[in-house]
Design an enzyme around this catalytic site. Structure first.
Site, short mmCIF file in Angstrom:
data_model
loop_
_atom_site.label_atom_id
_atom_site.label_comp_id
_atom_site.label_asym_id
_atom_site.label_seq_id
_atom_site.Cartn_x
_atom_site.Cartn_y
_atom_site.Cartn_z
N LYS A 22 57.69 31.87 -73.44
CA LYS A 22 56.61 32.73 -73.84
C LYS A 22 57.15 34.14 -74.56
O LYS A 22 56.76 34.61 -75.33
CB LYS A 22 55.88 33.20 -72.81
N ASN A 23 58.35 34.71 -73.78
CA ASN A 23 58.90 35.76 -74.01
C ASN A 23 59.85 35.98 -75.16
O ASN A 23 60.25 36.93 -75.57
CB ASN A 23 59.45 36.61 -72.90
N CYS A 118 49.16 47.55 -67.04
CA CYS A 118 48.62 46.67 -66.58
C CYS A 118 48.90 46.79 -64.95
O CYS A 118 49.42 47.80 -64.41
CB CYS A 118 49.16 45.49 -67.00
N ARG A 123 53.70 51.18 -68.27
CA ARG A 123 54.42 50.65 -69.19
C ARG A 123 54.34 51.24 -70.62
O ARG A 123 53.51 50.81 -71.34
CB ARG A 123 53.92 49.11 -69.46
N ASP A 307 60.54 39.06 -63.23
CA ASP A 307 59.55 38.24 -63.56
C ASP A 307 59.63 37.14 -62.40
O ASP A 307 58.80 36.26 -62.40
CB ASP A 307 59.71 37.68 -64.85
N ARG A 399 47.98 32.35 -69.00
CA ARG A 399 48.51 33.29 -70.04
C ARG A 399 50.03 32.93 -70.32
O ARG A 399 50.46 33.02 -71.35
CB ARG A 399 48.39 34.78 -69.76
C1 EPZ Z 1 59.23 42.39 -71.14
O1 EPZ Z 1 58.26 43.13 -70.73
C2 EPZ Z 1 58.49 41.09 -70.69
N1 EPZ Z 1 57.28 40.66 -71.46
C3 EPZ Z 1 57.95 41.21 -69.21
O2 EPZ Z 1 57.73 39.95 -68.84
C4 EPZ Z 1 59.17 41.43 -68.51
O3 EPZ Z 1 58.69 41.72 -66.79
C5 EPZ Z 1 60.01 42.92 -68.92
O4 EPZ Z 1 60.24 42.59 -70.36
C6 EPZ Z 1 61.04 43.02 -68.33
O5 EPZ Z 1 62.22 42.07 -68.17
C7 EPZ Z 1 57.77 40.12 -72.91
O6 EPZ Z 1 59.02 39.95 -73.32
C8 EPZ Z 1 56.38 39.89 -73.70
P1 EPZ Z 1 60.33 46.63 -70.57
P2 EPZ Z 1 58.48 44.68 -71.65
O7 EPZ Z 1 60.19 47.35 -72.11
O8 EPZ Z 1 59.14 44.66 -72.89
C9 EPZ Z 1 59.92 51.04 -68.97
C10 EPZ Z 1 56.13 38.49 -67.83
O9 EPZ Z 1 55.87 38.24 -66.71
N2 EPZ Z 1 59.77 51.37 -70.36
O10 EPZ Z 1 61.84 45.94 -70.39
O11 EPZ Z 1 56.88 45.35 -71.69
C11 EPZ Z 1 58.83 50.06 -68.35
O12 EPZ Z 1 57.36 50.91 -68.00
C12 EPZ Z 1 56.26 39.78 -68.75
O13 EPZ Z 1 56.40 37.51 -68.66
C13 EPZ Z 1 59.53 52.78 -70.53
O14 EPZ Z 1 59.70 53.49 -69.63
O15 EPZ Z 1 59.35 45.30 -70.46
C14 EPZ Z 1 59.43 49.29 -67.22
O16 EPZ Z 1 59.27 50.06 -66.07
C15 EPZ Z 1 55.84 40.99 -67.33
N3 EPZ Z 1 59.54 53.05 -71.97
C16 EPZ Z 1 60.80 49.12 -67.87
O17 EPZ Z 1 60.93 49.88 -68.75
C17 EPZ Z 1 59.34 52.29 -72.87
O18 EPZ Z 1 58.99 52.69 -74.09
C18 EPZ Z 1 60.86 47.71 -68.32
O19 EPZ Z 1 60.06 47.52 -69.49
C19 EPZ Z 1 59.30 50.73 -72.81
C20 EPZ Z 1 59.67 50.47 -71.22
#
Ligand code: EPZ
Length: 420
Positions: A22-23, A118, A123, A307, A399
């Site tokens: 998915k990711n 969420c 996020r 995850d 999803r």
């Molecule tokens: C991706 O989300 C995945 N989703 C998530 O999977 C996964 O949990 C996450 O990466 C971490 O591995 C997809 O790939 C579609 P991040 P993403 O940006 O990109 C903070 C699932 O279950 N952050 O690495 O949104 C954020 O708040 C989903 O399949 C900022 O502060 O994750 C979080 O605490 C859930 N500012 C941390 O970084 C930003 O601009 C990690 O977020 C962006 C992120």
């Protein structure tokens, strides 16, 4: 609303074929916007999130054919004219934010609604926007939307305060059509980043270093369509690996990249499970040794994946001894703990840490899936619980897991989907 009814299932045994990631497929579909041409994506999982991304591409003017029977999506983005992603689709799925970089690079401007937070955290997208600004984009923030404008993005050096997966992907995609070289430092190293970079390079981009914490992108004038098979879903694989352990069963997983699940294998073996990578696939046995406690700290890849935190916690409620889990990636990813405790688990939260006392008998109960992976954790716990576990809000689960109950039933699980 649909629910799952899960019963105590005994050891799960048999083979499971893992679907495409998915990711990985979501950013790859977004990246197709950069080509202005036809792309054929294969090994695509049949997921609600994939369908939302396809709807989003259609709303931008792309033609998209979804053939889930053959796990193929054909997308042609030559006719994309709009630069505004529709609000209802963006707010429905956070990953929609991944169209921002491609649209900005291709159209010179983009407007997206701010993706809702969420249940697992706020996020924000500040790191995404910081990357675009470094490349010369002007950012205008509205109450619930953001606009980015840049006639031509310029290569820049971008340091990510946190190795954000989405920010790394968005900046990498935007940089493929920028003037000059962009370097992303403290980049995310997930396998999905590597898969996206491979797809971009097949379209004619010049991306180097994906999979390390420094990615170098040399901008090119244009990209063209290509074909690409998506990597297997390492989190679906991890979920079934834990299913074998929690039920003390014996599963053979096919279509898994062992390297992508190394941290999950390592922690399962620390608990006493047996994990063997052989030519048939990845075999996971929970029926060889008594399973014991271990500690988990979630980290960006190659650390233990956030995850997989809730699914592994469900396992830890059933092993001998006391375990500690520390969630370092999201600030609120313990919503499943209340639900597991309603089933008789003994889990206490202390800030970012959770302490799990093992071997409390689990009892079936009505519980709620608060997010995709928490829902999966409750299904796994239900296989061990006495009596029936009724799980509501299962759209979260659907999803991210294709044919979830069908795959589980095929290995002996007692799970059925009912409409409320
Ligand atoms: C991706 O989300 C995945 N989703 C998530 O999977 C996964 O949990 C996450 O990466 C971490 O591995 C997809 O790939 C579609 P991040 P993403 O940006 O990109 C903070 C699932 O279950 N952050 O690495 O949104 C954020 O708040 C989903 O399949 C900022 O502060 O994750 C979080 O605490 C859930 N500012 C941390 O970084 C930003 O601009 C990690 O977020 C962006 C992120």
């Amino acid at each position: 609303m649909a629910k799952y009814i899960v019963e105590n299932s005994g050891p799960l045994r048999g083979e499971v074929i893992i679907s495409g990631s998915k990711n990985a497929v979501l950013p790859i579909l977004a990246a197709s916007i950069l080509a202005g041409d036809a792309c054929e994506i294969s090994d695509v999982p049949n997921l609600l999130d994939v369908d939302v991304m396809c709807k989003l591409l259609r709303s931008l003017g792309a033609s998209v054919e979804e053939d889930y029977e053959n796990e193929i999506v054909n997308v042609d983005t030559k006719d994309i004219t709009t630069w505004e992603a529709p609000r209802d689709l963006v707010t429905r799925m956070r990953a929609s934010i991944l169209v921002m970089g491609p649209i900005l690079a291709r159209q010179g401007k983009v407007k997206v609604s701010l993706p809702g937070g969420c249940s697992i955290g706020l996020r924000p997208i500040d790191l995404h926007l910081k990357g675009f600004q470094s490349m010369g984009a002007e950012i205008e923030k509205g109450p619930d939307y953001v606009v980015a404008r840049a006639d031509k993005l310029k290569g820049a050096k971008v340091y990510l305060d946190f190795p954000s997966v989405g920010a790394t992907e968005n900046i990498m995609m935007a940089a493929t059509l920028a003037e000059g070289v962009t370097v992303i430092e403290n980049a995310a190293e997930e396998p999905e980043i590597v898969d996206l970079a491979n797809f971009l390079n097949k379209m004619g981009a010049k991306v180097k270093g994906a999979g390390t914490n420094m990615i170098r992108i040399e901008g090119v004038p244009a990209l063209k369509g290509t074909r690409h098979a998506v990597i297997p879903d390492r989190i679906e694989a991890g979920t079934f690996m834990v299913a074998a352990a929690i039920t003390r069963g014996d599963l053979l997983l096919k279509n898994v990249v062992p390297d992508h699940v190394k941290s999950i294998s390592a922690k399962l073996m620390e608990c006493g499970a047996v994990v063997e990578d052989n030519e048939d696939g990845l075999r996971v046995r929970g029926d060889v040794n008594p399973l014991i406690a271990t500690d988990i700290r979630t980290l960006p890849y190659p650390g233990f994946p956030t995850d997989m935190q809730s699914q592994f916690m469900a396992l830890l409620t059933t092993v001998e001894g006391t375990s500690m889990v520390v969630e370092t990636v999201f600030e609120n990813r313990y919503m499943h703990i209340g639900e597991l405790n309603r089933m008789g688990a003994d889990i206490k939260i202390d800030g970012r840490s959770a302490v799990i006392v093992g071997q409390r008998p689990l009892m079936g109960a009505p519980v709620i899936a608060t997010d995709l992976r928490a829902g999966a954790a409750l299904v796994l716990a239900g296989f061990r619980a006495e009596g029936e576990t009724e799980i509501s809000e299962i759209y979260h689960i659907e999803r991210g897991y294709s044919s979830f109950e069908k795959k589980l039933i095929s290995i002996g699980a007692k799970i059925r989907r009912v409409e409320d």
